[in-house]
Enzyme design. Structure first.
Site, mmCIF file in Angstrom:
data_model
loop_
_atom_site.group_PDB
_atom_site.id
_atom_site.type_symbol
_atom_site.label_atom_id
_atom_site.label_comp_id
_atom_site.label_asym_id
_atom_site.label_seq_id
_atom_site.Cartn_x
_atom_site.Cartn_y
_atom_site.Cartn_z
ATOM 1 N N MET A 102 0.846 -1.198 0.000
ATOM 2 C CA MET A 102 0.000 0.000 0.000
ATOM 3 C C MET A 102 0.886 1.255 0.000
ATOM 4 O O MET A 102 0.737 2.141 -0.822
ATOM 5 C CB MET A 102 -0.867 0.061 1.271
ATOM 6 N N PRO A 158 -10.313 -4.297 10.034
ATOM 7 C CA PRO A 158 -10.496 -4.778 11.407
ATOM 8 C C PRO A 158 -9.615 -5.992 11.725
ATOM 9 O O PRO A 158 -8.960 -6.039 12.770
ATOM 10 C CB PRO A 158 -11.987 -5.120 11.468
ATOM 11 N N GLU A 174 -6.835 -6.850 10.224
ATOM 12 C CA GLU A 174 -5.418 -6.470 10.208
ATOM 13 C C GLU A 174 -5.036 -5.786 11.523
ATOM 14 O O GLU A 174 -3.946 -5.970 12.050
ATOM 15 C CB GLU A 174 -5.146 -5.538 9.026
ATOM 16 N N GLY A 203 0.332 -0.495 10.118
ATOM 17 C CA GLY A 203 -1.083 -0.906 10.212
ATOM 18 C C GLY A 203 -1.995 0.284 10.450
ATOM 19 O O GLY A 203 -3.112 0.138 10.946
ATOM 20 N N THR A 205 -1.055 4.422 11.797
ATOM 21 C CA THR A 205 -0.404 4.887 13.032
ATOM 22 C C THR A 205 -1.452 5.025 14.140
ATOM 23 O O THR A 205 -2.652 5.127 13.868
ATOM 24 C CB THR A 205 0.282 6.259 12.835
ATOM 25 N N ASN A 206 -0.972 5.075 15.389
ATOM 26 C CA ASN A 206 -1.928 5.190 16.493
ATOM 27 C C ASN A 206 -2.661 6.530 16.469
ATOM 28 O O ASN A 206 -3.795 6.625 16.959
ATOM 29 C CB ASN A 206 -1.219 4.945 17.822
HETATM 30 C C1 LIG Z 1 8.636 -2.014 9.640
HETATM 31 C C2 LIG Z 1 7.494 -1.499 8.802
HETATM 32 C C3 LIG Z 1 6.747 -2.401 8.066
HETATM 33 C C4 LIG Z 1 5.708 -1.949 7.245
HETATM 34 N N1 LIG Z 1 5.026 -2.841 6.456
HETATM 35 C C5 LIG Z 1 4.170 -2.362 5.515
HETATM 36 C C6 LIG Z 1 3.598 -3.249 4.553
HETATM 37 O O1 LIG Z 1 3.806 -4.466 4.570
HETATM 38 N N2 LIG Z 1 2.800 -2.726 3.596
HETATM 39 C C7 LIG Z 1 2.522 -1.399 3.534
HETATM 40 O O2 LIG Z 1 1.796 -0.991 2.635
HETATM 41 N N3 LIG Z 1 3.049 -0.529 4.428
HETATM 42 C C8 LIG Z 1 3.867 -0.976 5.418
HETATM 43 N N4 LIG Z 1 4.431 -0.115 6.323
HETATM 44 C C9 LIG Z 1 4.109 1.311 6.215
HETATM 45 C C10 LIG Z 1 3.273 1.827 7.368
HETATM 46 O O3 LIG Z 1 1.970 1.338 7.299
HETATM 47 C C11 LIG Z 1 3.348 3.368 7.320
HETATM 48 O O4 LIG Z 1 4.670 3.701 7.721
HETATM 49 C C12 LIG Z 1 2.337 4.046 8.197
HETATM 50 O O5 LIG Z 1 1.042 3.849 7.707
HETATM 51 C C13 LIG Z 1 2.589 5.549 8.338
HETATM 52 O O6 LIG Z 1 2.803 6.161 7.108
HETATM 53 P P1 LIG Z 1 4.109 7.108 6.918
HETATM 54 O O7 LIG Z 1 5.283 6.339 7.346
HETATM 55 O O8 LIG Z 1 4.089 7.649 5.541
HETATM 56 O O9 LIG Z 1 3.905 8.277 7.968
HETATM 57 P P2 LIG Z 1 3.139 9.660 7.720
HETATM 58 O O10 LIG Z 1 1.825 9.402 7.126
HETATM 59 O O11 LIG Z 1 4.080 10.585 7.010
HETATM 60 O O12 LIG Z 1 2.959 10.170 9.219
HETATM 61 C C14 LIG Z 1 3.965 10.885 9.947
HETATM 62 C C15 LIG Z 1 3.373 11.286 11.301
HETATM 63 O O13 LIG Z 1 2.238 12.152 11.071
HETATM 64 C C16 LIG Z 1 1.119 11.628 11.754
HETATM 65 N N5 LIG Z 1 -0.104 11.931 10.981
HETATM 66 C C17 LIG Z 1 -0.349 11.702 9.669
HETATM 67 N N6 LIG Z 1 -1.592 12.086 9.348
HETATM 68 C C18 LIG Z 1 -2.155 12.581 10.479
HETATM 69 C C19 LIG Z 1 -3.424 13.137 10.805
HETATM 70 N N7 LIG Z 1 -4.395 13.246 9.884
HETATM 71 N N8 LIG Z 1 -3.640 13.536 12.074
HETATM 72 C C20 LIG Z 1 -2.675 13.416 13.010
HETATM 73 N N9 LIG Z 1 -1.466 12.887 12.771
HETATM 74 C C21 LIG Z 1 -1.198 12.483 11.526
HETATM 75 C C22 LIG Z 1 1.358 10.128 11.828
HETATM 76 O O14 LIG Z 1 0.585 9.548 12.853
HETATM 77 C C23 LIG Z 1 2.848 10.088 12.103
HETATM 78 O O15 LIG Z 1 3.081 10.291 13.472
HETATM 79 C C24 LIG Z 1 5.416 -0.557 7.190
HETATM 80 C C25 LIG Z 1 6.157 0.332 7.970
HETATM 81 C C26 LIG Z 1 7.187 -0.117 8.755
HETATM 82 C C27 LIG Z 1 7.983 0.883 9.539
#
Ligand SMILES: Cc1cc2nc3c(=O)[nH]c(=O)nc-3n(C[C@H](O)[C@H](O)[C@H](O)COP(=O)(O)OP(=O)(O)OC[C@H]3O[C@@H](n4cnc5c(N)ncnc54)[C@H](O)[C@@H]3O)c2cc1C
Length: 390
Positions: A136, A253, A255, A376, A378-379
Site C-alpha cells: 500500500m 479490522p 489487520e 497498520g 499509526t496510532n
Molecule cells: C517495519 C514497517 C513495516 C511496514 N510494512 C508495511 C507493509 O507491509 N505494507 C505497507 O503498505 N506498508 C507498510 N508499512 C508502512 C506503514 O503502514 C506506514 O509507515 C504508516 O502507515 C505511516 O505512514 P508514513 O510512514 O508515511 O507516515 P506519515 O503518514 O508521514 O505520518 C507521519 C506522522 O504524522 C502523523 N499523521 C499523519 N496524518 C495525520 C493526521 N491526519 N492527524 C494526526 N497525525 C497524523 C502520523 O501519525 C505520524 O506520526 C510498514 C512500515 C514499517 C515501519
C-alpha cells in the site's frame, strides 16, 4: 522454574480457545522452538529469513490455517491464526513474517479472488512456495492512502503498472504482491484497485535494498519498483475496477486485531522473562523481586496486561461472530500496542544494564515493539477513527 508467557497472567482460557486451537498453539510453539528459534540469531544477522523456513512452516500447517482445505489451507478461523501469531511472539521469533502472509495477504485472495485465482495462488501460499506481501505505502502516501500514485493502465488484456512502494514487509522474499493501484486517478478512492503481481512472472519489477530498521531485523522490509510491469487483467481482485478502497476498509479490522494479537503476546513474554530475571538477580543481598518497587511495578504491569488480554479476547470473540466494528478494532490496535510499549519498557528497566544488552531477550523486544505503534495505520490515525464515533 521458567515462567510460561502463555500462563503468566493466570487467566482461564476464553471460549474461542477451543481444543483444536489450543492444540495448534502447542504444535506451533514446538515447531518454532525446534526449527526457528535455534536459527533466529542467524536470520537477525542476515536481516532476512530463508525460504526453507517458510516451506517447513507450510509443511507444519502454520501457513494459511484459516483458508479452506480445498485451497490448501486448514479450514480454521481467526482463532487459529491468533494461536499461531501468539506462539511466534511467545517463542520470541517476532521477525518471522507469517502473520502478514496468513492474516492479511491470503484473506484478500480468499475474499475477493475468483475461483480460478484462489486455486492458482492459495495452495502455493499454504505450502510456502509463494510468500505474500501487501503493498500500500508509497514514498508520498502513508497515512493518507488516497494519495497512492502507482498506476495500472488497461492495455488490451493486460495492465501496465508504474510506480514505487516502500516499507513493504517480506519485500525481499515476497513473490506474490497484492498491490494497491490507481486504475482511474480521476475518481480518487473510487479509482483504487487491488492487483496481484506474481513477481517471478514479470519483467520491469525491481526490489530496492533491504531497509535498515531499528528492530524486527530478521524481517525483510523493502522498496518495490514497478516499471512498465505487465500483468493479465485477470489479476485484478474483485469483479470490476475501483473496489480497492472498500476492500481495504473491509479487511482493516482483522489487520488491526492481528497487531493486537502480537502486542498482547509480546507483553506476556516480557512479563514472563522479567519475573524470572528479578527472582534470580540480586542487589543489596536480596533478589530484585524483594524490593517493593519491583513488586509494585510488576503488579501494575500484570494488571494492565490482564485488562489488555481480556479486551483482546473479547475482540477475537466478536470478530469470530462477525461483529468486530472498525472503531473497536482501531481501539485494539492503538491500546494494545501502547500497552506493549509500556510493559516492555518498564520490564527492560527492571533488568538494569543487562536489559540494554542484546543477548537478553527484553532488549530485542524493546526494539521490535516500537513499530507496532506505527504500521497498520499509526496510532494517531487510530484515534482519528475512534474520534469519528464520538
Ligand atoms: C517495519 C514497517 C513495516 C511496514 N510494512 C508495511 C507493509 O507491509 N505494507 C505497507 O503498505 N506498508 C507498510 N508499512 C508502512 C506503514 O503502514 C506506514 O509507515 C504508516 O502507515 C505511516 O505512514 P508514513 O510512514 O508515511 O507516515 P506519515 O503518514 O508521514 O505520518 C507521519 C506522522 O504524522 C502523523 N499523521 C499523519 N496524518 C495525520 C493526521 N491526519 N492527524 C494526526 N497525525 C497524523 C502520523 O501519525 C505520524 O506520526 C510498514 C512500515 C514499517 C515501519
Amino acid at each position: 522454574m521458567v515462567t510460561s508467557p502463555a500462563e503468566v497472567l493466570g487467566l482461564p482460557k476464553p471460549a474461542w480457545v477451543t481444543e483444536d486451537v489450543a492444540m495448534l498453539y502447542d504444535m506451533a510453539t514446538k515447531f518454532l522452538e525446534a526449527e526457528i528459534a535455534p536459527r533466529y540469531e542467524e536470520f537477525e544477522k542476515a536481516e532476512i529469513f530463508d525460504r526453507e523456513s517458510w516451506r517447513k512452516a507450510g509443511e507444519a500447517g502454520l501457513l494459511c490455517a484459516s483458508i479452506p482445505e480445498e485451497y490448501g489451507g486448514s479450514s480454521g478461523t481467526f482463532a487459529h491464526e491468533s494461536a499461531i501469531m501468539e506462539a511466534v511472539s511467545h517463542v520470541g521469533v517476532d521477525g518471522f513474517g507469517i502473520a502478514l502472509h496468513n492474516s492479511i495477504v491470503a484473506p484478500y485472495i480468499l475474499h475477493y479472488g475468483s475461483e480460478e485465482q484462489k486455486k492458482k495462488w492459495l495452495p502455493r501460499m499454504a505450502s510456502g512456495e509463494l510468500i505474500g506481501a501487501i503493498a500500500m505505502t508509497e514514498p508520498g502516501a502513508g497515512s493518507d492512502l488516497q494519495g497512492v500514485k502507482t498506476s495500472a493502465v488497461r492495455d488490451g488484456n493486460q495492465y501496465r503498472i508504474n510506480g514505487s512502494k516502500t516499507f513493504i514487509t517480506n519485500g525481499q522474499l515476497a513473490n506474490l504482491v497484492v498491490l494497491v493501484t490507481k486504475t482511474d486517478p480521476s475518481k480518487g478512492a473510487k479509482g483504487t484497485s487491488l492487483i496481484v503481481v506474481e513477481t517471478d512472472e514479470v519483467e520491469g519489477f525491481e526490489r530496492g535494498r533491504n531497509l535498515d530498521k531499528i528492530g524486527l531485523k530478521s524481517n525483510d522490509t523493502s522498496e518495490l519498483f514497478f516499471n512498465d510491469v505487465r500483468v493479465p487483467t485477470a489479476n485484478l481482485l474483485g469483479s470490476e475496477e475501483g473496489q480497492g478502497f472498500v476492500q481495504l476498509m473491509q479487511q482493516l479490522p482483522q489487520e488491526r486485531l492481528q497487531i493486537g494479537a502480537t502486542a498482547i503476546a509480546m507483553a506476556e513474554r516480557a512479563l514472563a522473562v522479567t519475573i524470572d530475571y528479578v527472582k534470580e538477580r540480586k542487589a543489596f543481598g536480596k533478589p530484585i523481586l524483594d524490593f517493593q518497587n519491583t513488586q509494585f511495578k510488576l503488579a501494575e504491569l500484570k494488571t494492565e496486561a490482564t485488562i489488555g488480554r481480556v479486551f483482546y479476547n473479547d475482540c477475537v470473540q466478536r470478530h469470530l461472530n462477525g461483529g468486530l466494528d472498525p472503531v473497536t478494532a482501531s481501539m485494539a490496535k492503538y491500546w494494545l500496542s501502547e500497552l506493549q510499549g509500556k510493559v516492555v519498557d518498564e520490564c527492560l528497566q527492571l533488568h538494569g544494564g543487562y536489559g540494554y544488552m542484546n543477548e537478553y531477550p527484553i532488549a530485542r523486544m524493546y526494539r521490535d515493539a516500537r513499530v507496532q505503534r506505527i504500521y497498520g495505520g499509526t496510532n494517531e490515525i487510530m484515534k482519528l477513527l475512534i474520534a469519528r464515533s464520538l
